[in-house]
Each structure stands twice: as C-alpha cells, then as structure tokens.
Design a protein around this motif. Structure first.
Motif, PDB file in Angstrom:
ATOM      1  N   SER A 107      59.988  26.133  37.674  1.00  0.00           N
ATOM      2  CA  SER A 107      59.618  25.828  39.053  1.00  0.00           C
ATOM      3  C   SER A 107      58.468  26.736  39.498  1.00  0.00           C
ATOM      4  N   ALA A 108      57.437  26.149  40.079  1.00  0.00           N
ATOM      5  CA  ALA A 108      56.325  26.948  40.589  1.00  0.00           C
ATOM      6  C   ALA A 108      56.792  27.908  41.673  1.00  0.00           C
ATOM      7  N   GLN A 109      57.803  27.507  42.426  1.00  0.00           N
ATOM      8  CA  GLN A 109      58.315  28.346  43.505  1.00  0.00           C
ATOM      9  C   GLN A 109      58.878  29.656  42.978  1.00  0.00           C
ATOM     10  N   ALA A 110      59.373  29.651  41.748  1.00  0.00           N
ATOM     11  CA  ALA A 110      59.960  30.863  41.170  1.00  0.00           C
ATOM     12  C   ALA A 110      58.934  31.974  40.998  1.00  0.00           C
ATOM     13  N   PHE A 111      57.653  31.609  40.966  1.00  0.00           N
ATOM     14  CA  PHE A 111      56.595  32.600  40.746  1.00  0.00           C
ATOM     15  C   PHE A 111      55.741  32.821  41.997  1.00  0.00           C
ATOM     16  N   ALA A 112      56.108  32.192  43.093  1.00  0.00           N
ATOM     17  CA  ALA A 112      55.271  32.258  44.293  1.00  0.00           C
ATOM     18  C   ALA A 112      55.064  33.685  44.770  1.00  0.00           C
ATOM     19  N   ALA A 113      56.085  34.531  44.634  1.00  0.00           N
ATOM     20  CA  ALA A 113      55.970  35.912  45.107  1.00  0.00           C
ATOM     21  C   ALA A 113      55.004  36.741  44.275  1.00  0.00           C
ATOM     22  N   ASP A 114      54.649  36.264  43.075  1.00  0.00           N
ATOM     23  CA  ASP A 114      53.721  36.999  42.205  1.00  0.00           C
ATOM     24  C   ASP A 114      52.273  36.801  42.611  1.00  0.00           C
ATOM     25  N   ALA A 115      52.004  35.822  43.447  1.00  0.00           N
ATOM     26  CA  ALA A 115      50.618  35.523  43.819  1.00  0.00           C
ATOM     27  C   ALA A 115      50.037  36.658  44.658  1.00  0.00           C
ATOM     28  N   PRO A 116      48.845  37.128  44.316  1.00  0.00           N
ATOM     29  CA  PRO A 116      48.221  38.178  45.127  1.00  0.00           C
ATOM     30  C   PRO A 116      47.807  37.634  46.486  1.00  0.00           C
ATOM     31  N   GLU A 117      47.635  38.543  47.445  1.00  0.00           N
ATOM     32  CA  GLU A 117      47.239  38.108  48.791  1.00  0.00           C
ATOM     33  C   GLU A 117      45.866  37.459  48.776  1.00  0.00           C
ATOM     34  N   SER A 118      45.004  37.907  47.869  1.00  0.00           N
ATOM     35  CA  SER A 118      43.684  37.300  47.712  1.00  0.00           C
ATOM     36  C   SER A 118      43.238  37.503  46.264  1.00  0.00           C
ATOM     37  N   GLY A 119      42.318  36.665  45.815  1.00  0.00           N
ATOM     38  CA  GLY A 119      41.742  36.844  44.491  1.00  0.00           C
ATOM     39  C   GLY A 119      42.439  36.094  43.382  1.00  0.00           C
ATOM     40  N   GLY A 120      43.531  35.377  43.683  1.00  0.00           N
ATOM     41  CA  GLY A 120      44.226  34.629  42.658  1.00  0.00           C
ATOM     42  C   GLY A 120      43.698  33.203  42.549  1.00  0.00           C
ATOM     43  N   GLY A 121      43.899  32.584  41.390  1.00  0.00           N
ATOM     44  CA  GLY A 121      43.454  31.215  41.167  1.00  0.00           C
ATOM     45  C   GLY A 121      42.207  31.155  40.317  1.00  0.00           C
ATOM     46  N   LEU A 122      41.728  29.929  40.090  1.00  0.00           N
ATOM     47  CA  LEU A 122      40.544  29.753  39.251  1.00  0.00           C
ATOM     48  C   LEU A 122      39.303  30.332  39.920  1.00  0.00           C
ATOM     49  N   PRO A 123      38.479  31.054  39.174  1.00  0.00           N
ATOM     50  CA  PRO A 123      37.207  31.524  39.717  1.00  0.00           C
ATOM     51  C   PRO A 123      36.139  30.449  39.564  1.00  0.00           C
ATOM     52  N   SER A 124      34.936  30.757  39.966  1.00  0.00           N
ATOM     53  CA  SER A 124      33.796  29.889  39.654  1.00  0.00           C
ATOM     54  C   SER A 124      33.343  30.214  38.237  1.00  0.00           C
ATOM     55  N   PHE A 125      33.379  29.239  37.368  1.00  0.00           N
ATOM     56  CA  PHE A 125      33.008  29.472  35.974  1.00  0.00           C
ATOM     57  C   PHE A 125      31.502  29.338  35.803  1.00  0.00           C
ATOM     58  N   ASP A 126      30.948  30.185  34.938  1.00  0.00           N
ATOM     59  CA  ASP A 126      29.496  30.232  34.751  1.00  0.00           C
ATOM     60  C   ASP A 126      29.197  30.395  33.263  1.00  0.00           C
ATOM     61  N   ALA A 127      28.627  29.363  32.662  1.00  0.00           N
ATOM     62  CA  ALA A 127      28.336  29.393  31.225  1.00  0.00           C
ATOM     63  C   ALA A 127      27.254  30.395  30.859  1.00  0.00           C
ATOM     64  N   ALA A 128      26.505  30.878  31.867  1.00  0.00           N
ATOM     65  CA  ALA A 128      25.377  31.760  31.584  1.00  0.00           C
ATOM     66  C   ALA A 128      25.776  33.226  31.468  1.00  0.00           C
ATOM     67  N   ARG A 129      27.061  33.527  31.548  1.00  0.00           N
ATOM     68  CA  ARG A 129      27.476  34.934  31.453  1.00  0.00           C
ATOM     69  C   ARG A 129      28.818  35.056  30.747  1.00  0.00           C
ATOM     70  N   ASP A 130      29.041  36.268  30.228  1.00  0.00           N
ATOM     71  CA  ASP A 130      30.378  36.587  29.735  1.00  0.00           C
ATOM     72  C   ASP A 130      31.331  36.609  30.922  1.00  0.00           C
ATOM     73  N   GLN A 131      32.564  36.180  30.696  1.00  0.00           N
ATOM     74  CA  GLN A 131      33.526  36.095  31.794  1.00  0.00           C
ATOM     75  C   GLN A 131      34.924  36.275  31.227  1.00  0.00           C
ATOM     76  N   ALA A 132      35.779  36.956  31.959  1.00  0.00           N
ATOM     77  CA  ALA A 132      37.146  37.183  31.494  1.00  0.00           C
ATOM     78  C   ALA A 132      38.119  36.981  32.640  1.00  0.00           C
ATOM     79  N   LEU A 133      39.309  36.485  32.287  1.00  0.00           N
ATOM     80  CA  LEU A 133      40.364  36.253  33.262  1.00  0.00           C
ATOM     81  C   LEU A 133      41.676  36.760  32.693  1.00  0.00           C
ATOM     82  N   VAL A 134      42.567  37.120  33.606  1.00  0.00           N
ATOM     83  CA  VAL A 134      43.966  37.292  33.255  1.00  0.00           C
ATOM     84  C   VAL A 134      44.658  35.978  33.590  1.00  0.00           C
ATOM     85  N   VAL A 135      45.304  35.392  32.588  1.00  0.00           N
ATOM     86  CA  VAL A 135      46.063  34.154  32.762  1.00  0.00           C
ATOM     87  C   VAL A 135      47.494  34.473  32.354  1.00  0.00           C
ATOM     88  N   GLY A 136      48.320  34.831  33.318  1.00  0.00           N
ATOM     89  CA  GLY A 136      49.671  35.271  33.000  1.00  0.00           C
ATOM     90  C   GLY A 136      49.643  36.497  32.108  1.00  0.00           C
TER      91      GLY A 136
END
Length: 264
Positions: free
Chosen positions: A17-46
């Motif tokens: 359930s997505a609701q089970a993880f709702a409390a883990d969401a940061p107040e800001s900065g969570g979710g998909l960023p703007s992706f840019d093929a012209a640069r190196d980019q890194a994400l934490v995905v779980g």
C-alpha cells in the motif's frame, strides 16, 4: 520477454500500500526531478542509488527510475522489508528481467573482512572501484563515488540522504543497491547493478557508517551487468509511471551534491 508480457507483469503485480510509506515522504524535494541528458545525474530511489552518465536520454532516465522503484516494491511485497537481503535482491533482479532488462552476467560473493575498524562506506567504495571502472569507465565510477561520499554526510538535512537512511536499514540487516546507467555506442543502454547486504549482531543505525568487525558482521555483494532494450523500455514507460506514481514522493529524491558539505 516480450513487451506484452512486461505490460502484463506491471498490470498484475501486487505492490504494498502506498499509504504505508506516506510518512517517509520528505516535506519537500521528493519525487521525480527534471531529467537532463546533457549532464550526469543521480537519484536515491528507495534503497537504490541510480546514477546516469551524460548522454542517457531523459525519457529513459524516467523509465529506469520507475523500473527500479517498481522492482523494489515487488520485492518488498514478495519477501518483506526485513527478509534476507539476498532473497530481496533476487526478487529485485528477477523483476528487472521481467521488464525486459537482459542479464549479461551476475555473480555473488562475500566480502572478506580481514581486519576490523573500517566502515561500510570504505569497504563498498573499494569493491565498486574494482568492479565498475573496467566495465563502465572512470566517468561512471567518479559519479557513483561522488554520490556515496554525499550520502556519507549523514547529518546533512537533505531529502535524498534521509530517504536513503530510512530505506536501507532494517534492524540488524542493512541492504542497498547502486545502479550505474550509461549509453554505450556499440551496445546501447547498459546498467551495472551492485547490491550490498550487511548482517550484524547488533541493530544497524546508519548503514554507511556501520563499523565492520570480523566474526560479528557479514558483508555480501551481488554484481550484475545488464543491457536495456531502449524500444521496449519506451513502450512500457507509461505503464510503469501509472503503476508507481503514488509511491514516487516517498521513495525518490535527486542527489543534490552541491548542497552537501564536501559535495561537488
């Protein structure tokens, strides 16, 4: 694995359930960023650190990010968050293959602990350097090490650090993956997936800071090289997005190294 089979897997997969993880969401900065093929980019995905080198197109960055999230959620549902890390990783790899990723090689081994006193961060960087540089090149290695060094600044109040901390420790078990994605001129999209499992005699607080001691801790790794069919990935991208959209805020944050002390 056909595209139709991959779409069926996505449609019929049971996720927590997505609701089970709702409390883990940061107040800001969570979710998909703007992706840019012209640069190196890194994400934490779980529990996965996903690193893209320059040249990987934005639409594929999104689909690969969603593939990692989907595969983790399937593994959590199948084996649980607190299961043996290698059982989790096996379920994770199996799901990636079900999405059409093609396994080139995979091997698993224990990491020898000849002496105590060094931490997981030091051990992992040494092992990654040996594996990643020869197959992916120095640029990919530099990008991955930069993120790991940023994550080592565990006191920094950044969404990607807090998300990684929450998803990588489960009592006396610690587990995380590192996925390095690059565009190979001859082979197309390639991904090196490096999974690490820590089992200790005591509760793990911060996985990268945890001190390794021979006899009381075990550190294992599972490395795999995979190719990604770009056409197939593009074909299932909308399906993945619809399936994991409700989980993104609680599981994904861009690794903003410029805001971390010692970052680039």
């Amino acid at each position: 694995m056909t595209m139709a089979e991959a779409r069926t897997l996505i449609q019929t997969a049971h996720l927590p359930s997505a609701q089970a993880f709702a409390a883990d969401a940061p107040e800001s900065g969570g979710g998909l960023p703007s992706f840019d093929a012209a640069r190196d980019q890194a994400l934490v995905v779980g529990s996965d650190v996903v690193s893209f080198t320059t040249g990987v197109e934005a639409e594929f960055r999104q689909a690969i990010t969603d593939s990692s999230l989907f595969s983790q959620l399937v593994a959590i549902h199948k084996v649980g968050d607190d299961a043996d890390p290698m059982a989790f990783f096996n379920a994770y790899f199996e799901t990636l293959l079900g999405l059409g990723w093609i396994e080139q090689q995979r091997e698993t081994a224990a990491i020898s602990l000849d002496s105590g006193g060094f931490d997981v961060h030091q051990a992992v960087i040494g092992v990654i350097s040996t594996f990643l540089a020869p197959v992916a090149g120095p640029a990919a290695l530099v990008a991955v090490v930069a993120v790991l060094n940023g994550l080592h600044q565990i006191n920094a109040d950044q969404p990607f650090i807090t998300l990684f901390d929450k998803r990588t420790r489960h009592g006396r078990i610690g587990r995380f993956q590192i996925t390095s994605v690059r565009h190979d001129p001859a082979q197309g999209l390639m991904a090196e997936v490096m999974a690490f499992a820590l089992v200790a005699d005591e509760v793990i607080t911060q996985v990268l800071f945890f001190k390794l001691h021979k006899g009381s801790t075990e550190l294992r790794r599972s490395f795999g090289s995979l190719s990604v069919d770009a056409q197939a990935l593009a074909g299932i991208r909308p399906n993945l997005a619809a399936k994991v959209g409700a989980f993104r805020t609680a599981f994904i944050a861009e690794a903003d190294l410029g805001s971390v002390p010692g970052g680039k």
